[in-house]
Design an enzyme around this catalytic site. Structure first.
Site, PDB file in Angstrom:
ATOM      1  N   HIS A   1       0.835  -1.274   0.088  1.00 49.79           N
ATOM      2  CA  HIS A   1      -0.358  -0.016  -0.226  1.00 49.79           C
ATOM      3  C   HIS A   1       0.739   1.502   0.213  1.00 49.79           C
ATOM      4  CE1 HIS A   1      -2.699  -2.820   1.990  1.00 49.79           C
ATOM      5  NE2 HIS A   1      -3.584  -2.665   1.517  1.00 49.79           N
TER       6      HIS A   1
ATOM      7  N   SER B   1       0.996  -8.926   1.521  1.00 51.66           N
ATOM      8  CA  SER B   1      -0.653  -9.207   1.811  1.00 51.66           C
ATOM      9  C   SER B   1      -0.791  -8.870   3.233  1.00 51.66           C
ATOM     10  CB  SER B   1      -1.320 -10.392   1.129  1.00 51.66           C
ATOM     11  OG  SER B   1      -2.662 -10.742   1.222  1.00 51.66           O
TER      12      SER B   1
HETATM   13  P1  AMP Z   1      -6.609  -4.379  -0.398  1.00 56.24           P
HETATM   14  O1  AMP Z   1      -5.633  -3.023   0.715  1.00 56.24           O
HETATM   15  O2  AMP Z   1      -5.379  -5.721  -0.139  1.00 56.24           O
HETATM   16  O3  AMP Z   1      -7.620  -4.448  -0.874  1.00 56.24           O
HETATM   17  O4  AMP Z   1      -5.212  -3.323  -1.289  1.00 56.24           O
HETATM   18  C1  AMP Z   1      -5.395  -2.225  -1.974  1.00 56.24           C
HETATM   19  C2  AMP Z   1      -4.522  -1.947  -2.822  1.00 56.24           C
HETATM   20  O5  AMP Z   1      -3.590  -2.416  -2.662  1.00 56.24           O
HETATM   21  C3  AMP Z   1      -4.976  -2.410  -4.528  1.00 56.24           C
HETATM   22  O6  AMP Z   1      -4.628  -1.976  -5.311  1.00 56.24           O
HETATM   23  C4  AMP Z   1      -3.745  -4.048  -4.361  1.00 56.24           C
HETATM   24  O7  AMP Z   1      -3.552  -4.620  -5.442  1.00 56.24           O
HETATM   25  C5  AMP Z   1      -2.358  -3.203  -3.805  1.00 56.24           C
HETATM   26  N1  AMP Z   1      -1.958  -4.126  -2.773  1.00 56.24           N
HETATM   27  C6  AMP Z   1      -1.673  -5.077  -2.417  1.00 56.24           C
HETATM   28  N2  AMP Z   1      -1.128  -5.640  -1.999  1.00 56.24           N
HETATM   29  C7  AMP Z   1       0.171  -5.576  -2.874  1.00 56.24           C
HETATM   30  C8  AMP Z   1       1.357  -5.468  -3.069  1.00 56.24           C
HETATM   31  N3  AMP Z   1       2.112  -6.340  -2.606  1.00 56.24           N
HETATM   32  N4  AMP Z   1       1.956  -4.909  -4.073  1.00 56.24           N
HETATM   33  C9  AMP Z   1       1.126  -3.808  -4.229  1.00 56.24           C
HETATM   34  N5  AMP Z   1       0.125  -3.026  -4.354  1.00 56.24           N
HETATM   35  C10 AMP Z   1      -0.500  -4.602  -3.655  1.00 56.24           C
END
Ligand code: AMP
Length: 292
Positions: free
Chosen positions: A50, A197
């Site tokens: 993020h 993640s």
């Molecule tokens: P989330 O909070 O998991 O819904 O993720 C929010 C945003 O962060 C989404 O666009 C994800 O694709 C991105 N994101 C999550 N993990 C990663 C990562 N390891 N590298 C780059 N972007 C990420």
């Protein structure tokens, strides 16, 4: 950023970071935000992935907004949303560190008005892979992202390649509905290759030690491709064989698909998405690499 009591009150400034919840406060903050405005939609439990999206937005935009909303409509399994990790105070501290101007952390009622009755459903690109494994998931994602974009009206919205199909689904919708420009950001990984993640927190120490097998497996597939292999099934098999060396990994699928359409390939003649999903205990992880 926050006192012992937890999150700041609605609209209370936290250093340079403004935290808002209601639609009215959001509109007030946005009216004062210099343009261009970048939005980073998240479900919280922020990590270096993020942060990289925020840094990209910070570099390209005069104002950066982060939304934190664990969207109930994209979870099929109620147990999954119940155990989704949350720590708003920590998330706000990270946003402050990264120079975010505005955090919007709405309640579900601020996102979905009473009587909400619209579904945004993206077509063929949302059907395979995660769409097949998690029915309704991308309808939930596209619908919430449409609402977020409608309320924030960012000039650019930043999404991670880690969620490769989500990125494509959202970009398709944003283009088709003329909503905003979607910016794709590279996957940030731990030193051992595991894609960062929020779900990694649920891995036991043994599962955490096993999980980098996913990236090793994808890298083995890519190595075959780099060595000149163009038969898609041979590359998928190479990926499966590496995952099979790890007893704690239960593979759901390996896909080698056309990068634009996500249709499964027989031969790799152009840009392709190599992706997989696997479970470690109850934790489901996804990862991918683009070939070409
Ligand atoms: P989330 O909070 O998991 O819904 O993720 C929010 C945003 O962060 C989404 O666009 C994800 O694709 C991105 N994101 C999550 N993990 C990663 C990562 N390891 N590298 C780059 N972007 C990420």
């Amino acid at each position: 950023v926050t006192g012992e009591a937890g999150a700041p009150r609605d609209g209370a400034p936290a250093g340079d970071l403004l935290v808002v919840r209601s639609r009215r406060e959001l509109a007030g903050a946005l009216a004062r935000a210099p343009r261009p405005l970048g939005l980073v939609p998240t479900m919280g439990w922020l990590h270096a992935g993020h942060r990289s999206l925020v840094a990209r937005a910070r570099a390209e935009c005069a104002s950066v907004a982060v939304s934190i909303f664990v969207n109930p409509r994209q979870f099929g399994d109620p147990a999954d949303i119940a155990q989704y990790p949350r720590n708003e105070a920590r998330d706000l501290a990270i946003c402050a560190e990264e120079g975010v101007d505005l955090v919007w952390a709405p309640a579900a009622e601020d996102v979905y008005l009473p009587g909400f009755d619209t579904l945004v459903s993206v077509g063929s690109i949302a059907r395979p892979l995660e769409g097949a494994a998690r029915p309704g998931h991308f309808d939930g994602v596209a619908t919430v992202v449409a609402v977020l974009l409608g309320l924030v009206r960012p000039d650019r919205a930043y999404f991670g390649m880690k969620d490769a199909q989500q990125l494509r689904v959202v970009a398709r919708m944003a283009t088709d509905l003329a909503l905003t420009t979607v910016v794709a950001c590279p996957t940030v990984r731990e030193r051992d290759g595991l894609a960062m993640s929020s779900r990694n927190v649920h891995l036991s120490p043994q599962e955490r030690a096993a999980a980098p097998v996913l990236h090793r497996a994808l890298a083995a597939g890519r190595a075959r491709w780099e060595a000149g292999e163009r038969d898609a099934e041979t590359i998928r098999t190479a990926v499966r064989e590496v995952v099979a060396t790890e007893p704690l990994a239960r593979l759901e699928y390996v896909s080698l698909a056309d990068d634009a359409t996500l249709a499964e390939l027989r031969r790799v003649d152009g840009p392709a998405l190599l992706s997989l999903a696997a479970r470690f205990g109850t934790t489901r992880l996804i990862d991918n690499l683009v070939l070409g």
